[in-house]
Design an enzyme around this catalytic site. Structure first.
Site, mmCIF file in Angstrom:
data_model
loop_
_atom_site.group_PDB
_atom_site.id
_atom_site.type_symbol
_atom_site.label_atom_id
_atom_site.label_comp_id
_atom_site.label_asym_id
_atom_site.label_seq_id
_atom_site.Cartn_x
_atom_site.Cartn_y
_atom_site.Cartn_z
ATOM 1 N N GLU A 17 0.835 -1.212 0.000
ATOM 2 C CA GLU A 17 0.000 0.000 0.000
ATOM 3 C C GLU A 17 0.870 1.263 0.000
ATOM 4 O O GLU A 17 1.839 1.361 0.756
ATOM 5 C CB GLU A 17 -0.916 0.007 1.228
ATOM 6 N N ALA A 51 -10.041 10.998 2.988
ATOM 7 C CA ALA A 51 -11.438 10.711 3.341
ATOM 8 C C ALA A 51 -12.378 11.694 2.665
ATOM 9 O O ALA A 51 -13.492 11.355 2.282
ATOM 10 C CB ALA A 51 -11.607 10.774 4.853
ATOM 11 N N HIS A 76 -8.027 3.195 -4.019
ATOM 12 C CA HIS A 76 -8.978 3.384 -2.918
ATOM 13 C C HIS A 76 -9.935 4.509 -3.314
ATOM 14 O O HIS A 76 -9.511 5.511 -3.907
ATOM 15 C CB HIS A 76 -8.264 3.781 -1.633
ATOM 16 N N ALA A 124 -20.101 2.334 3.204
ATOM 17 C CA ALA A 124 -19.364 1.844 2.036
ATOM 18 C C ALA A 124 -20.217 0.901 1.184
ATOM 19 O O ALA A 124 -20.046 0.842 -0.036
ATOM 20 C CB ALA A 124 -18.097 1.133 2.502
ATOM 21 N N TYR A 144 -12.300 -5.119 9.762
ATOM 22 C CA TYR A 144 -11.680 -4.729 11.029
ATOM 23 C C TYR A 144 -11.662 -5.913 11.993
ATOM 24 O O TYR A 144 -12.680 -6.204 12.646
ATOM 25 C CB TYR A 144 -12.451 -3.537 11.628
ATOM 26 N N LYS A 164 -22.058 -5.732 3.298
ATOM 27 C CA LYS A 164 -21.184 -5.064 2.329
ATOM 28 C C LYS A 164 -20.668 -6.083 1.306
ATOM 29 O O LYS A 164 -20.623 -5.802 0.109
ATOM 30 C CB LYS A 164 -20.023 -4.398 3.083
ATOM 31 N N GLN A 175 -7.766 -3.993 8.439
ATOM 32 C CA GLN A 175 -7.006 -2.971 9.139
ATOM 33 C C GLN A 175 -5.798 -3.680 9.762
ATOM 34 O O GLN A 175 -5.838 -4.895 10.001
ATOM 35 C CB GLN A 175 -7.889 -2.379 10.235
ATOM 36 N N LYS A 271 7.384 3.620 2.184
ATOM 37 C CA LYS A 271 8.805 3.237 2.293
ATOM 38 C C LYS A 271 8.946 1.824 1.744
ATOM 39 O O LYS A 271 8.990 0.839 2.511
ATOM 40 C CB LYS A 271 9.252 3.291 3.759
#
Ligand code: FAD
Length: 289
Positions: A17, A51, A76, A124, A144, A164, A175, A271
């Protein structure tokens, strides 16, 4: 390529990511980060967005560049502060850029606004439905393992997650978590209620003590004592903390793969060198997994 196809084909996948810059002026630096990340040959690279949709132009540019570097791209897309027309416009831009994968997110609620605003999105799952109706995308969602921070309960959260997925998610990304048992319990619970979508485990190599405090506050992620001891002991010594953070993430990933988890998603905080070290540590393990 659709991520859903990739997850069907490969035994263990590793994805990375990245986040886009807030200002266009910094896009050049972001391109260098993408080039470095793509050089690691991950299964796909995801690019986050703000967001409030504020960085969506740069998310599009960075995702387009991921594709130009020959990697599979996942963009995203948050919906909470956007109108339906704006979302439709963004979906058209992604389609025109040849981006095939969208992580459909609500985004955190703005502190100073009423929720939901008339005509805007609440959850979502609405974006998932709309993206599915738009057509042409493989759609992922967030999940989550400890429950979403604003959910009334863990049970309520996984019930909403099921809704969802039924709206059209082909995969889920978690997460971050620092205790694998939390993920195993979560997987057991969601499988039990009939969510059988592939779940990619989100792993964050923590190499700097100050980075973690804010993230924990926003996400509610818990830190196991073993990890707190590492932060306490090495947090003030950057090189030692870097080594310990990479070793901890590596160990987490080895345990996940040994326990049958097939998707590993590394939160690199732009990174890629951190992901490179982890991938080097597990090169044979990925093939054996
Ligand atoms: P939802 O799935 O809508 O869930 C939000 C809350 O609403 C949960 O508590 C859920 O239980 C509840 N809920 C859902 N449906 C219902 C319903 N029908 N009735 C009542 N309650 C309901 N944020 C960004 O700003 N940009 C990013 O790029 C980004 N990337 C992320 C990537 C991953 C892998 C993860 C895990 C999170 C990411 N986030 C990002 C953070 C995310 O936007 C926030 O956590 C946000 O608060 C929730 O988004 P969601 O898509 O999970 O929302």
């Amino acid at each position: 390529m659709f991520i859903s196809e990739l997850l069907r084909e490969r035994r263990v996948t590793v994805s990375i990511e990245l986040f886009p810059p807030r200002q266009d002026a910094r896009l050049e630096g972001a391109r260098a980060v993408v080039t470095e990340a793509a050089g690691l040959a991950p299964d796909f690279i995801s690019v986050t967005c703000g967001a409030s949709g504020g960085t969506s132009g740069n998310t599009l540019e960075m995702t387009r560049f991921v594709k130009q570097c020959g990697a599979v791209a996942l963009a995203h897309l948050t919906c909470v502060s956007s109108s339906r027309q704006e979302i439709r416009g963004l979906l058209e831009s992604y389609r025109d850029a040849g981006i095939e994968n969208i992580l459909a997110l609500r985004g955190d609620l703005p502190a100073d606004a009423d929720f939901p605003l008339p005509g805007q999105y609440s959850y979502a799952s609405e974006l998932v439905k709309e993206t599915r109706a738009f057509g042409g995308f493989c759609i992922g969602g967030a999940c989550y393992p400890e429950g979403h921070i604003s959910a009334a309960s863990f049970e309520a959260d996984i019930r909403h997650l099921k809704g969802k997925v039924e709206a059209g998610c082909s995969f889920l990304t978690t997460q971050m978590f620092f205790d694998n048992n939390i993920l195993y319990r979560f997987l057991y619970r969601i499988r039990d209620i009939g969510v059988d979508t592939p779940v990619l485990a989100g792993i964050m190599p923590v190499t700097n003590r100050s980075q973690i405090g804010r993230i924990i506050k926003l996400s509610g992620t818990s830190l196991p004592p073993r990890f707190v001891n590492i932060l306490d002991k090495f947090g003030g010594q950057p090189e030692a903390m870097r080594q310990a953070g990479i070793a901890y993430a590596t160990e987490q990933i080895i345990d996940l793969i040994a326990n049958g988890v097939r998707g590993i998603h590394i939160y690199t905080m732009n990174k890629p060198a951190l992901a490179a070290e982890i991938l080097n540590n597990i090169s044979h393990i990925i093939k054996a997994g």
